[in-house]
Design a protein around this motif. Structure first.
Motif, PDB file in Angstrom:
ATOM      1  N   GLY A   7       0.822  -1.215   0.000  1.00 24.38           N
ATOM      2  CA  GLY A   7       0.000   0.000   0.000  1.00 24.38           C
ATOM      3  C   GLY A   7       0.847   1.253   0.000  1.00 24.38           C
ATOM      4  O   GLY A   7       1.949   1.300  -0.557  1.00 24.38           O
ATOM      5  N   THR A   8       0.332   2.303   0.662  1.00 26.94           N
ATOM      6  CA  THR A   8       1.044   3.580   0.675  1.00 26.94           C
ATOM      7  C   THR A   8       2.351   3.495   1.443  1.00 26.94           C
ATOM      8  O   THR A   8       3.265   4.266   1.189  1.00 26.94           O
ATOM      9  CB  THR A   8       0.168   4.699   1.275  1.00 26.94           C
ATOM     10  OG1 THR A   8      -0.301   4.281   2.560  1.00 26.94           O
ATOM     11  CG2 THR A   8      -1.010   5.020   0.373  1.00 26.94           C
ATOM     12  N   SER A   9       2.472   2.535   2.367  1.00 27.16           N
ATOM     13  CA  SER A   9       3.732   2.373   3.097  1.00 27.16           C
ATOM     14  C   SER A   9       4.861   1.983   2.154  1.00 27.16           C
ATOM     15  O   SER A   9       6.030   2.257   2.419  1.00 27.16           O
ATOM     16  CB  SER A   9       3.592   1.307   4.179  1.00 27.16           C
ATOM     17  OG  SER A   9       2.634   1.696   5.118  1.00 27.16           O
ATOM     18  N   SER A  11       4.497   2.443  -1.495  1.00 30.02           N
ATOM     19  CA  SER A  11       4.510   3.283  -2.692  1.00 30.02           C
ATOM     20  C   SER A  11       4.953   4.719  -2.433  1.00 30.02           C
ATOM     21  O   SER A  11       5.602   5.326  -3.288  1.00 30.02           O
ATOM     22  CB  SER A  11       3.133   3.279  -3.355  1.00 30.02           C
ATOM     23  OG  SER A  11       2.147   3.811  -2.480  1.00 30.02           O
ATOM     24  N   SER A  12       4.654   5.272  -1.290  1.00 32.75           N
ATOM     25  CA  SER A  12       5.030   6.671  -1.018  1.00 32.75           C
ATOM     26  C   SER A  12       6.530   6.901  -1.075  1.00 32.75           C
ATOM     27  O   SER A  12       6.983   7.852  -1.725  1.00 32.75           O
ATOM     28  CB  SER A  12       4.466   7.133   0.324  1.00 32.75           C
ATOM     29  OG  SER A  12       3.070   7.163   0.271  1.00 32.75           O
ATOM     30  N   ILE A  15       7.645   6.781  -4.805  1.00 31.40           N
ATOM     31  CA  ILE A  15       7.285   8.006  -5.538  1.00 31.40           C
ATOM     32  C   ILE A  15       8.198   9.157  -5.115  1.00 31.40           C
ATOM     33  O   ILE A  15       8.665   9.937  -5.955  1.00 31.40           O
ATOM     34  CB  ILE A  15       5.801   8.367  -5.325  1.00 31.40           C
ATOM     35  CG1 ILE A  15       4.898   7.284  -5.904  1.00 31.40           C
ATOM     36  CG2 ILE A  15       5.468   9.733  -5.917  1.00 31.40           C
ATOM     37  CD1 ILE A  15       5.046   7.070  -7.392  1.00 31.40           C
ATOM     38  N   ASN A  38       0.433  17.758  -7.029  1.00 36.18           N
ATOM     39  CA  ASN A  38      -0.934  17.428  -7.472  1.00 36.18           C
ATOM     40  C   ASN A  38      -1.361  18.195  -8.710  1.00 36.18           C
ATOM     41  O   ASN A  38      -1.735  17.581  -9.717  1.00 36.18           O
ATOM     42  CB  ASN A  38      -1.938  17.602  -6.335  1.00 36.18           C
ATOM     43  CG  ASN A  38      -1.913  16.429  -5.384  1.00 36.18           C
ATOM     44  OD1 ASN A  38      -1.154  15.488  -5.565  1.00 36.18           O
ATOM     45  ND2 ASN A  38      -2.737  16.489  -4.365  1.00 36.18           N
ATOM     46  N   ASN A  64      -7.028  -7.109   4.392  1.00 37.44           N
ATOM     47  CA  ASN A  64      -5.719  -6.493   4.568  1.00 37.44           C
ATOM     48  C   ASN A  64      -4.833  -7.468   5.326  1.00 37.44           C
ATOM     49  O   ASN A  64      -4.844  -7.530   6.550  1.00 37.44           O
ATOM     50  CB  ASN A  64      -5.849  -5.175   5.325  1.00 37.44           C
ATOM     51  CG  ASN A  64      -4.531  -4.444   5.420  1.00 37.44           C
ATOM     52  OD1 ASN A  64      -3.476  -5.007   5.140  1.00 37.44           O
ATOM     53  ND2 ASN A  64      -4.581  -3.196   5.818  1.00 37.44           N
ATOM     54  N   SER A  89      -6.363   3.440  -7.988  1.00 40.63           N
ATOM     55  CA  SER A  89      -4.965   3.707  -8.380  1.00 40.63           C
ATOM     56  C   SER A  89      -4.698   5.159  -8.743  1.00 40.63           C
ATOM     57  O   SER A  89      -3.602   5.477  -9.215  1.00 40.63           O
ATOM     58  CB  SER A  89      -4.574   2.807  -9.554  1.00 40.63           C
ATOM     59  OG  SER A  89      -5.311   3.177 -10.704  1.00 40.63           O
ATOM     60  N   SER A  93       0.086   4.008 -12.440  1.00 42.42           N
ATOM     61  CA  SER A  93       1.470   3.776 -12.017  1.00 42.42           C
ATOM     62  C   SER A  93       2.395   4.707 -12.783  1.00 42.42           C
ATOM     63  O   SER A  93       2.245   4.874 -13.998  1.00 42.42           O
ATOM     64  CB  SER A  93       1.879   2.334 -12.322  1.00 42.42           C
ATOM     65  OG  SER A  93       1.092   1.446 -11.587  1.00 42.42           O
TER      66      SER A  93
END
Length: 103
Positions: A7-9, A11-12, A15, A38, A64, A89, A93
């Protein structure tokens, strides 16, 4: 000890690393850093949709499995991936090569 992340853990930071690499290239070319992402990403996506790979299959429903066993909850409802922007999403990606070229 091996730990699963997702998840965001996961992907952040990825990025953030991509943005840092793009900013480094921009600074080397005497250009300013990207700034607030943004509005930049959404406006750039309108001109160059190839900056992302559209995610069209999948969803963010289900269990989860990253939570400890007593906290696992099943979530049968969720958000499906669809063409274009979707809640699963976002824009899609990142395509680093295209982002580097167009941003």
């Amino acid at each position: 000890r091996l730990t699963m992340v997702g998840g965001t853990s996961a992907s952040s930071p990825i990025i953030a690393g991509l943005v840092a690499l793009i900013n480094g290239e921009r600074l080397d070319a005497a250009l300013p850093p990207l700034g607030f992402l943004n509005p930049l990403l959404y406006s750039s996506y309108q001109r160059w949709p190839e900056i992302v790979q559209d995610v069209r299959v999948g969803n963010i429903s289900g269990t989860n499995l990253l939570l400890p066993w007593p906290q696992i909850k099943d979530c049968p409802e969720g958000f499906p991936a669809r063409p274009g922007w979707d809640a699963a999403s976002g824009l899609g990606s990142p395509n680093f090569k295209e982002m580097l070229e167009h941003l």
